[in-house]
Design a protein around this motif. Structure first.
Motif, PDB file in Angstrom:
ATOM      1  N   GLN A  34       0.509  -1.027   0.345  1.00 41.02           N
ATOM      2  CA  GLN A  34       0.510   0.064   0.409  1.00 41.02           C
ATOM      3  C   GLN A  34       1.151   1.339  -0.120  1.00 41.02           C
ATOM      4  O   GLN A  34       0.452   1.941  -0.322  1.00 41.02           O
ATOM      5  N   VAL A  35       1.921   0.984   1.037  1.00 41.00           N
ATOM      6  CA  VAL A  35       2.745   2.474   0.688  1.00 41.00           C
ATOM      7  C   VAL A  35       3.156   2.675  -0.481  1.00 41.00           C
ATOM      8  O   VAL A  35       3.513   3.785  -1.025  1.00 41.00           O
ATOM      9  N   ALA A  36       4.056   1.651  -1.244  1.00 41.90           N
ATOM     10  CA  ALA A  36       4.711   1.732  -2.989  1.00 41.90           C
ATOM     11  C   ALA A  36       3.228   2.638  -3.872  1.00 41.90           C
ATOM     12  O   ALA A  36       3.697   3.523  -4.737  1.00 41.90           O
ATOM     13  N   VAL A  37       2.509   1.707  -3.527  1.00 46.87           N
ATOM     14  CA  VAL A  37       1.190   2.337  -4.301  1.00 46.87           C
ATOM     15  C   VAL A  37       0.385   4.428  -3.913  1.00 46.87           C
ATOM     16  O   VAL A  37       0.584   5.143  -5.198  1.00 46.87           O
ATOM     17  N   LEU A  38       0.814   4.492  -3.187  1.00 48.84           N
ATOM     18  CA  LEU A  38       0.511   5.895  -2.463  1.00 48.84           C
ATOM     19  C   LEU A  38       1.691   6.394  -2.935  1.00 48.84           C
ATOM     20  O   LEU A  38       1.604   7.451  -3.764  1.00 48.84           O
ATOM     21  N   ALA A  39       3.296   6.244  -2.616  1.00 47.21           N
ATOM     22  CA  ALA A  39       4.138   6.714  -2.871  1.00 47.21           C
ATOM     23  C   ALA A  39       4.317   7.139  -4.419  1.00 47.21           C
ATOM     24  O   ALA A  39       4.743   8.011  -4.770  1.00 47.21           O
ATOM     25  N   HIS A  40       3.529   5.980  -5.439  1.00 50.75           N
ATOM     26  CA  HIS A  40       3.868   6.609  -6.588  1.00 50.75           C
ATOM     27  C   HIS A  40       2.324   8.162  -6.871  1.00 50.75           C
ATOM     28  O   HIS A  40       2.882   8.465  -7.977  1.00 50.75           O
ATOM     29  N   ALA A  41       1.514   7.112  -6.430  1.00 52.25           N
ATOM     30  CA  ALA A  41       0.825   8.494  -6.689  1.00 52.25           C
ATOM     31  C   ALA A  41       1.183   9.237  -6.508  1.00 52.25           C
ATOM     32  O   ALA A  41       0.618  10.521  -6.389  1.00 52.25           O
ATOM     33  N   LEU A  42       1.268   9.749  -4.516  1.00 60.13           N
ATOM     34  CA  LEU A  42       2.262  11.249  -4.246  1.00 60.13           C
ATOM     35  C   LEU A  42       2.995  11.699  -5.279  1.00 60.13           C
ATOM     36  O   LEU A  42       2.836  13.150  -5.556  1.00 60.13           O
ATOM     37  N   VAL A  43       4.204  11.134  -6.207  1.00 59.50           N
ATOM     38  CA  VAL A  43       4.807  11.356  -6.870  1.00 59.50           C
ATOM     39  C   VAL A  43       4.440  12.072  -8.322  1.00 59.50           C
ATOM     40  O   VAL A  43       4.881  12.607  -8.495  1.00 59.50           O
ATOM     41  N   ALA A  44       3.495  10.998  -8.602  1.00 55.07           N
ATOM     42  CA  ALA A  44       2.566  11.290 -10.152  1.00 55.07           C
ATOM     43  C   ALA A  44       2.203  12.509  -9.993  1.00 55.07           C
ATOM     44  O   ALA A  44       1.880  13.005 -10.662  1.00 55.07           O
ATOM     45  N   ILE A  45       1.016  12.121  -9.107  1.00 55.95           N
ATOM     46  CA  ILE A  45       0.854  13.931  -8.509  1.00 55.95           C
ATOM     47  C   ILE A  45       1.601  14.990  -8.449  1.00 55.95           C
ATOM     48  O   ILE A  45       1.360  16.434  -9.171  1.00 55.95           O
ATOM     49  N   GLU A  46       2.610  14.995  -8.121  1.00 56.35           N
ATOM     50  CA  GLU A  46       3.701  16.291  -7.908  1.00 56.35           C
ATOM     51  C   GLU A  46       4.775  16.397  -9.260  1.00 56.35           C
ATOM     52  O   GLU A  46       4.393  17.176  -9.146  1.00 56.35           O
ATOM     53  N   ASN A  47       4.914  15.244  -9.880  1.00 55.56           N
ATOM     54  CA  ASN A  47       5.221  15.201 -10.857  1.00 55.56           C
ATOM     55  C   ASN A  47       4.878  15.625 -12.433  1.00 55.56           C
ATOM     56  O   ASN A  47       5.042  16.707 -12.635  1.00 55.56           O
TER      57      ASN A  47
END
Length: 190
Positions: A34-47
């Motif tokens: 779940q943390v990997a999925v959320l980290a990807h989401a947060l990075v995708a939002i940021e980028n």
């Protein structure tokens, strides 16, 4: 005989939230996913939305392995881990020994490919996004428990929400605004 993946497979046996009464147990394997999925989401939002330059692959790999030491140490409850600086510092040393032990089970020729992700660069942008995703995962666990009528998580939800908002990360704020409301819905409402 290489033991690295056998160690990782044991992540499913390490229970989180040990000091709290939970309606559903959570283990560090599912948490890390779940943390990997959320980290990807947060990075995708940021980028994508804010022009950031965070390495999504690195963030996801940090997240996947961020609890690997707990295969040997177990999950130290947050209130205990941070009770004082000395205990936290000593526990960090134990975690490092565990990571080193687990890394030693890799074939020599693969260690360089894995070790950087087993021991994240704590000063990196990517690690900051993993820490936010880790906190966000804890927040979602609180919401799940509260929806199940478990008031044991009331204070944790408030504390974790406040900590997330205090991060002042625009990707976290965006996630709260756009994605958190759906976590209050039932399956039929999704």
């Amino acid at each position: 005989m290489e033991k690295f993946y056998a160690y990782l497979d044991r992540m499913k046996f390490i229970r989180r939230w040990q000091l709290m009464r939970s309606t559903r147990d959570e283990n560090i394997m599912e948490h890390s996913h779940q943390v990997a999925v959320l980290a990807h989401a947060l990075v995708a939002i940021e980028n994508t939305l804010y022009g950031g330059h965070v390495d999504a692959e690195k963030a996801v790999l940090y997240a996947l392995y961020h609890e690997v030491s707990e295969v040997m140490t177990g999950d130290m409850p947050t209130p205990v881990k941070y009770i004082n600086g000395q205990l936290h510092g000593e526990y960090a040393k134990v975690e490092q020994l565990a990571v080193d032990k687990i890394a030693s089970t890799l074939p020599e020729e693969l260690k360089d490919a894995f070790y950087p992700y087993l021991q994240a660069d704590k000063s990196s942008q990517e690690y900051a996004f993993v820490k936010a995703a880790d906190k966000l995962s804890a927040y979602l666990k609180c919401l799940e428990e509260l929806r199940s009528g478990n008031t044991e998580f009331t204070q944790a939800e408030k504390t974790i929400r406040q900590a997330l908002l205090e991060k002042k990360m625009r990707a976290v704020d965006y996630f709260f605004e756009h994605f958190i409301p759906a976590f209050y819905l039932t399956l039929d409402e999704l």
